[in-house]
Design a protein around this motif. Structure first.
Motif, PDB file in Angstrom:
ATOM      1  N   PRO A   1       0.817  -1.228   0.000  1.00 32.96           N
ATOM      2  CA  PRO A   1       0.000   0.000   0.000  1.00 32.96           C
ATOM      3  C   PRO A   1       0.844   1.268   0.000  1.00 32.96           C
ATOM      4  O   PRO A   1       2.059   1.226   0.228  1.00 32.96           O
ATOM      5  CB  PRO A   1      -0.801  -0.130   1.303  1.00 32.96           C
ATOM      6  CG  PRO A   1       0.030  -1.012   2.179  1.00 32.96           C
ATOM      7  CD  PRO A   1       0.719  -1.969   1.256  1.00 32.96           C
ATOM      8  N   LYS A   2       0.179   2.380  -0.268  1.00 26.15           N
ATOM      9  CA  LYS A   2       0.768   3.732  -0.312  1.00 26.15           C
ATOM     10  C   LYS A   2       1.727   3.876  -1.486  1.00 26.15           C
ATOM     11  O   LYS A   2       1.470   4.624  -2.413  1.00 26.15           O
ATOM     12  CB  LYS A   2       1.463   4.081   1.012  1.00 26.15           C
ATOM     13  CG  LYS A   2       0.508   4.169   2.201  1.00 26.15           C
ATOM     14  CD  LYS A   2       1.253   4.611   3.456  1.00 26.15           C
ATOM     15  CE  LYS A   2       0.312   4.700   4.645  1.00 26.15           C
ATOM     16  NZ  LYS A   2       1.017   5.096   5.874  1.00 26.15           N
ATOM     17  N   VAL A   3       2.854   3.185  -1.422  1.00 28.32           N
ATOM     18  CA  VAL A   3       3.834   3.173  -2.522  1.00 28.32           C
ATOM     19  C   VAL A   3       4.173   1.712  -2.792  1.00 28.32           C
ATOM     20  O   VAL A   3       4.562   0.992  -1.865  1.00 28.32           O
ATOM     21  CB  VAL A   3       5.115   3.953  -2.142  1.00 28.32           C
ATOM     22  CG1 VAL A   3       6.176   3.810  -3.236  1.00 28.32           C
ATOM     23  CG2 VAL A   3       4.797   5.421  -1.890  1.00 28.32           C
ATOM     24  N   ASN A   4       3.993   1.258  -4.030  1.00 27.82           N
ATOM     25  CA  ASN A   4       4.270  -0.151  -4.291  1.00 27.82           C
ATOM     26  C   ASN A   4       5.773  -0.417  -4.373  1.00 27.82           C
ATOM     27  O   ASN A   4       6.595   0.501  -4.369  1.00 27.82           O
ATOM     28  CB  ASN A   4       3.542  -0.645  -5.553  1.00 27.82           C
ATOM     29  CG  ASN A   4       4.039   0.017  -6.829  1.00 27.82           C
ATOM     30  OD1 ASN A   4       5.234   0.226  -7.017  1.00 27.82           O
ATOM     31  ND2 ASN A   4       3.117   0.331  -7.731  1.00 27.82           N
ATOM     32  N   GLY A   5       6.125  -1.685  -4.439  1.00 31.80           N
ATOM     33  CA  GLY A   5       7.521  -2.058  -4.399  1.00 31.80           C
ATOM     34  C   GLY A   5       8.337  -1.524  -5.563  1.00 31.80           C
ATOM     35  O   GLY A   5       9.504  -1.162  -5.398  1.00 31.80           O
ATOM     36  N   ILE A   6       7.727  -1.481  -6.743  1.00 32.22           N
ATOM     37  CA  ILE A   6       8.449  -0.990  -7.919  1.00 32.22           C
ATOM     38  C   ILE A   6       8.782   0.489  -7.753  1.00 32.22           C
ATOM     39  O   ILE A   6       9.907   0.925  -8.023  1.00 32.22           O
ATOM     40  CB  ILE A   6       7.613  -1.213  -9.192  1.00 32.22           C
ATOM     41  CG1 ILE A   6       7.465  -2.714  -9.452  1.00 32.22           C
ATOM     42  CG2 ILE A   6       8.260  -0.532 -10.392  1.00 32.22           C
ATOM     43  CD1 ILE A   6       6.532  -3.052 -10.573  1.00 32.22           C
ATOM     44  N   GLU A   7       7.800   1.270  -7.301  1.00 28.85           N
ATOM     45  CA  GLU A   7       8.029   2.701  -7.086  1.00 28.85           C
ATOM     46  C   GLU A   7       9.046   2.918  -5.966  1.00 28.85           C
ATOM     47  O   GLU A   7       9.909   3.801  -6.059  1.00 28.85           O
ATOM     48  CB  GLU A   7       6.702   3.390  -6.752  1.00 28.85           C
ATOM     49  CG  GLU A   7       5.702   3.377  -7.904  1.00 28.85           C
ATOM     50  CD  GLU A   7       4.313   3.794  -7.463  1.00 28.85           C
ATOM     51  OE1 GLU A   7       4.016   3.696  -6.241  1.00 28.85           O
ATOM     52  OE2 GLU A   7       3.517   4.209  -8.314  1.00 28.85           O
ATOM     53  N   ALA A   8       8.936   2.112  -4.911  1.00 27.68           N
ATOM     54  CA  ALA A   8       9.881   2.233  -3.799  1.00 27.68           C
ATOM     55  C   ALA A   8      11.295   1.881  -4.250  1.00 27.68           C
ATOM     56  O   ALA A   8      12.263   2.557  -3.884  1.00 27.68           O
ATOM     57  CB  ALA A   8       9.457   1.321  -2.653  1.00 27.68           C
ATOM     58  N   ALA A   9      11.423   0.839  -5.067  1.00 32.50           N
ATOM     59  CA  ALA A   9      12.750   0.437  -5.566  1.00 32.50           C
ATOM     60  C   ALA A   9      13.379   1.553  -6.384  1.00 32.50           C
ATOM     61  O   ALA A   9      14.571   1.846  -6.247  1.00 32.50           O
ATOM     62  CB  ALA A   9      12.628  -0.837  -6.399  1.00 32.50           C
ATOM     63  N   ALA A  10      12.573   2.185  -7.248  1.00 36.28           N
ATOM     64  CA  ALA A  10      13.086   3.269  -8.084  1.00 36.28           C
ATOM     65  C   ALA A  10      13.536   4.458  -7.234  1.00 36.28           C
ATOM     66  O   ALA A  10      14.580   5.073  -7.493  1.00 36.28           O
ATOM     67  CB  ALA A  10      12.022   3.703  -9.087  1.00 36.28           C
ATOM     68  N   GLU A  11      12.754   4.767  -6.187  1.00 31.59           N
ATOM     69  CA  GLU A  11      13.106   5.899  -5.321  1.00 31.59           C
ATOM     70  C   GLU A  11      14.358   5.588  -4.500  1.00 31.59           C
ATOM     71  O   GLU A  11      15.227   6.445  -4.316  1.00 31.59           O
ATOM     72  CB  GLU A  11      11.931   6.222  -4.393  1.00 31.59           C
ATOM     73  CG  GLU A  11      12.156   7.429  -3.482  1.00 31.59           C
ATOM     74  CD  GLU A  11      12.322   8.740  -4.240  1.00 31.59           C
ATOM     75  OE1 GLU A  11      12.736   9.725  -3.618  1.00 31.59           O
ATOM     76  OE2 GLU A  11      12.046   8.788  -5.466  1.00 31.59           O
ATOM     77  N   ILE A  12      14.462   4.352  -4.031  1.00 37.94           N
ATOM     78  CA  ILE A  12      15.659   3.955  -3.282  1.00 37.94           C
ATOM     79  C   ILE A  12      16.881   4.013  -4.196  1.00 37.94           C
ATOM     80  O   ILE A  12      17.943   4.508  -3.807  1.00 37.94           O
ATOM     81  CB  ILE A  12      15.482   2.531  -2.701  1.00 37.94           C
ATOM     82  CG1 ILE A  12      14.447   2.560  -1.558  1.00 37.94           C
ATOM     83  CG2 ILE A  12      16.816   1.976  -2.194  1.00 37.94           C
ATOM     84  CD1 ILE A  12      14.008   1.188  -1.085  1.00 37.94           C
TER      85      ILE A  12
END
Length: 227
Positions: free
Chosen positions: A58-69
Motif C-alpha cells: 500500500p501507499k507506494v508499491n515495491g516498484i516505485e519504492a525500488a526506483a526511489e531507493i
C-alpha cells in the motif's frame, strides 16, 4: 555484517523472511516496513546494504519504492519478492534499478544467496525468475520471441569476446569477485568490463543485463561451486 531492511504488508511474510535471513550470522535485520513509503524512509534512515521489497504494497508499491531507493540511496541494493502472477511487474522493476528477483515460494537458501549476492554488488535472478521472464517475453508469440532473441544476440554480438564472457557470468548471477576468480584477473578489470557491457547494451543495471544474457542464450550451466 550485511544490514538488511524487509518490507512487506503481510506480517507473516515479514516474519518468514526475517526467520530465514536470521539463520545466517552474517546478516543483520535493521528495519521492517509494512508499505513502500515507510520502506523508502527507513532505507534513508538506516542505509542498509540490501532492501528486500514485496512488489504489491500500500501507499507506494515495491516498484516505485525500488526506483526511489535507487535514485536517493544508490548504495542500497534492492531485491524484489515476486509471485508467479507478477511477470509484468518483474519487467517493470528491471527498469527501476532492482538488482535481485526472488520467487516467494522459492527455496529459503535462495533468499540468503540473493541477499549475499546483491550485497556483494552482483545481480541475482533466481533460476525460476529468469525462466519466468523469458517465458513471459515468449508469450506474445513465436515471431515476437524470435525477434527478441535476434535483437538480444545482435546486441551481444556488438561486445568483445571478453565482454560476452563477462555478460554470461552476469547472467549466472556472479559477483565481480567471483568473475575475477573465474577469469584469473583482478576485480578492477572485471568492474571495467561490467561498466562497458552495461553501456554497450544500453541497460542501467546488472539484472537487466542478465536478462539480455538469458534472451541471447549465452548463460552457462551453473558451476558446482561459486566461491
Amino acid at each position: 555484517m550485511i544490514r538488511v531492511l524487509i518490507a512487506d504488508d503481510e506480517a507473516m511474510i515479514r516474519a518468514g523472511v526475517r526467520a530465514v535471513l536470521s539463520t545466517d550470522p552474517g546478516i543483520d535485520i535493521v528495519a521492517e516496513a509494512a508499505d513502500g513509503q515507510d520502506a523508502v524512509e527507513l532505507v534513508r534512515r538506516h542505509r542498509p546494504q540490501v532492501a528486500v521489497l514485496d512488489i504489491r504494497m500500500p501507499k507506494v508499491n515495491g516498484i516505485e519504492a525500488a526506483a526511489e531507493i535507487h535514485r536517493t540511496v544508490p548504495t542500497t541494493g534492492v531485491i524484489m519478492l515476486t509471485t508467479f502472477g507478477e511477470d509484468d511487474y518483474i519487467l517493470q522493476a528491471l527498469g527501476g534499478g532492482a538488482a535481485g528477483f526472488l520467487i516467494k515460494s522459492g527455496e529459503p537458501e535462495e533468499l540468503v544467496a540473493g541477499v549475499r549476492a546483491v550485497a556483494d554488488g552482483a545481480a541475482y535472478l533466481s533460476p525460476k525468475v529468469a525462466a519466468r521472464v523469458v517465458a513471459h517475453l515468449a508469450s506474445s508469440g513465436a515471431g515476437a520471441l524470435a525477434s527478441r532473441r535476434g535483437a538480444a544476440r545482435e546486441r551481444v554480438n556488438g561486445l568483445t569476446a571478453r565482454e560476452r564472457e563477462v555478460l554470461s557470468f552476469l547472467g549466472s548471477g556472479l559477483s565481480n569477485g567471483q568473475i575475477a576468480r573465474r577469469l584469473h584477473v583482478v576485480e578492477g578489470t572485471v568492474k571495467a568490463h561490467v561498466s562497458s557491457v552495461l553501456a554497450r547494451l544500453g541497460v542501467d543495471n546488472r539484472a537487466a543485463a542478465a536478462v539480455v544474457a538469458h534472451e541471447a542464450g549465452i548463460v552457462p550451466p551453473p558451476a558446482p561451486e561459486q566461491q
